[in-house]
Design a protein around this motif. Sequence first.
Motif, PDB file in Angstrom:
ATOM      1  N   GLU A 175       0.819  -1.222   0.000  1.00  0.00           N
ATOM      2  CA  GLU A 175       0.000   0.000   0.000  1.00  0.00           C
ATOM      3  C   GLU A 175       0.850   1.268   0.000  1.00  0.00           C
ATOM      4  O   GLU A 175       0.320   2.361   0.164  1.00  0.00           O
ATOM      5  N   TRP A 176       2.157   1.148  -0.138  1.00  0.00           N
ATOM      6  CA  TRP A 176       3.080   2.280  -0.180  1.00  0.00           C
ATOM      7  C   TRP A 176       2.971   3.143   1.088  1.00  0.00           C
ATOM      8  O   TRP A 176       3.155   4.354   1.054  1.00  0.00           O
ATOM      9  N   ARG A 177       2.700   2.518   2.221  1.00  0.00           N
ATOM     10  CA  ARG A 177       2.561   3.268   3.474  1.00  0.00           C
ATOM     11  C   ARG A 177       3.887   3.904   3.896  1.00  0.00           C
ATOM     12  O   ARG A 177       3.906   4.868   4.657  1.00  0.00           O
ATOM     13  N   HIS A 178       4.985   3.369   3.402  1.00  0.00           N
ATOM     14  CA  HIS A 178       6.304   3.924   3.719  1.00  0.00           C
ATOM     15  C   HIS A 178       6.527   5.288   3.069  1.00  0.00           C
ATOM     16  O   HIS A 178       7.521   5.951   3.344  1.00  0.00           O
TER      17      HIS A 178
ATOM     18  N   GLU B  94       4.597  12.419  -1.507  1.00  0.00           N
ATOM     19  CA  GLU B  94       3.353  11.742  -1.879  1.00  0.00           C
ATOM     20  C   GLU B  94       3.616  10.873  -3.095  1.00  0.00           C
ATOM     21  O   GLU B  94       4.452  11.201  -3.937  1.00  0.00           O
TER      22      GLU B  94
ATOM     23  N   ALA C  79       2.561   2.086  10.613  1.00  0.00           N
ATOM     24  CA  ALA C  79       1.666   1.232   9.822  1.00  0.00           C
ATOM     25  C   ALA C  79       1.486  -0.134  10.474  1.00  0.00           C
ATOM     26  O   ALA C  79       0.387  -0.665  10.509  1.00  0.00           O
TER      27      ALA C  79
ATOM     28  N   GLY D  29       3.888  13.143   4.548  1.00  0.00           N
ATOM     29  CA  GLY D  29       3.425  14.521   4.564  1.00  0.00           C
ATOM     30  C   GLY D  29       4.086  15.378   3.497  1.00  0.00           C
ATOM     31  O   GLY D  29       3.407  16.043   2.732  1.00  0.00           O
TER      32      GLY D  29
ATOM     33  N   GLU E 191       4.032   7.646   3.349  1.00  0.00           N
ATOM     34  CA  GLU E 191       3.094   8.532   4.054  1.00  0.00           C
ATOM     35  C   GLU E 191       3.868   9.431   5.011  1.00  0.00           C
ATOM     36  O   GLU E 191       3.915   9.216   6.209  1.00  0.00           O
TER      37      GLU E 191
ATOM     38  N   ALA F 179       7.294   5.683   9.437  1.00  0.00           N
ATOM     39  CA  ALA F 179       5.985   5.443   8.811  1.00  0.00           C
ATOM     40  C   ALA F 179       5.649   3.962   8.821  1.00  0.00           C
ATOM     41  O   ALA F 179       4.500   3.573   9.073  1.00  0.00           O
TER      42      ALA F 179
ATOM     43  N   GLU G 223      -2.456   6.806  -6.084  1.00  0.00           N
ATOM     44  CA  GLU G 223      -2.523   6.430  -4.673  1.00  0.00           C
ATOM     45  C   GLU G 223      -2.494   4.928  -4.436  1.00  0.00           C
ATOM     46  O   GLU G 223      -1.881   4.462  -3.503  1.00  0.00           O
TER      47      GLU G 223
ATOM     48  N   SER H 289      10.655   7.251   6.634  1.00  0.00           N
ATOM     49  CA  SER H 289      10.035   6.074   6.038  1.00  0.00           C
ATOM     50  C   SER H 289      10.017   4.922   7.035  1.00  0.00           C
ATOM     51  O   SER H 289       9.024   4.189   7.131  1.00  0.00           O
TER      52      SER H 289
END
Length: 191
Positions: free
Chosen positions: A64-67, A74, A187, A71, A69, A183, A78, A180
């Motif tokens: 989900e590419w949460r690493h 981007e 997560a 701010g 997130e 993040a 998405e 990262s």
Amino acid sequence: MFLAHRPGIREIEEFIKDSQSLPLSYAQVGLANHSPSHFRIDEAFGVIGRGNAAFEQAKLALREWRHFELGWVELFPENASIEAGTTVAVLIHHFGLWSLNGCRVVYELGDRPDDISFGFAYGTLTNHAEMGEEIFQVSISQESEEVSYSIRAASKPRAALARIGYPITRMLQARFRRESIAAMQRAVRNQ
């Protein structure tokens, strides 16, 4: 591409569309697995959880590419796939400017259910300020059951502004690695 304004969604979509036909900005896929002398190698590592459930959460977070997130960074689109060949745009806000950078997923790691590591690498396209490849990987220790997240990158500046501002570029790269990891810790903890 450096901009004085935040690009709108249509600009970003057009950028991604144009990026899909661009080549990688470097010759050898797998670059980040080697230590070529003309590229800077950076690595970061952090424990993000413990146990099989945390490992599964970490794998999902990478998918989900949460690493990303953070701010100030981007990723578009998405819900991009981590499948090899997927083209993405990384939007970065730094020092009052915005940069839009094209990347392509070049390979995946550990896609079998019994693998103790999982991840993927992406490479820069010719419209990226940098040149290189980055590996994002999670793994679980069979002994301690610690789940870790690692980043390994091989890079060098490509765009003129990235070369001129190389000390700032290096600072932003180090910030990305630190944030990262944080993040990914969030997560795994919040799932």
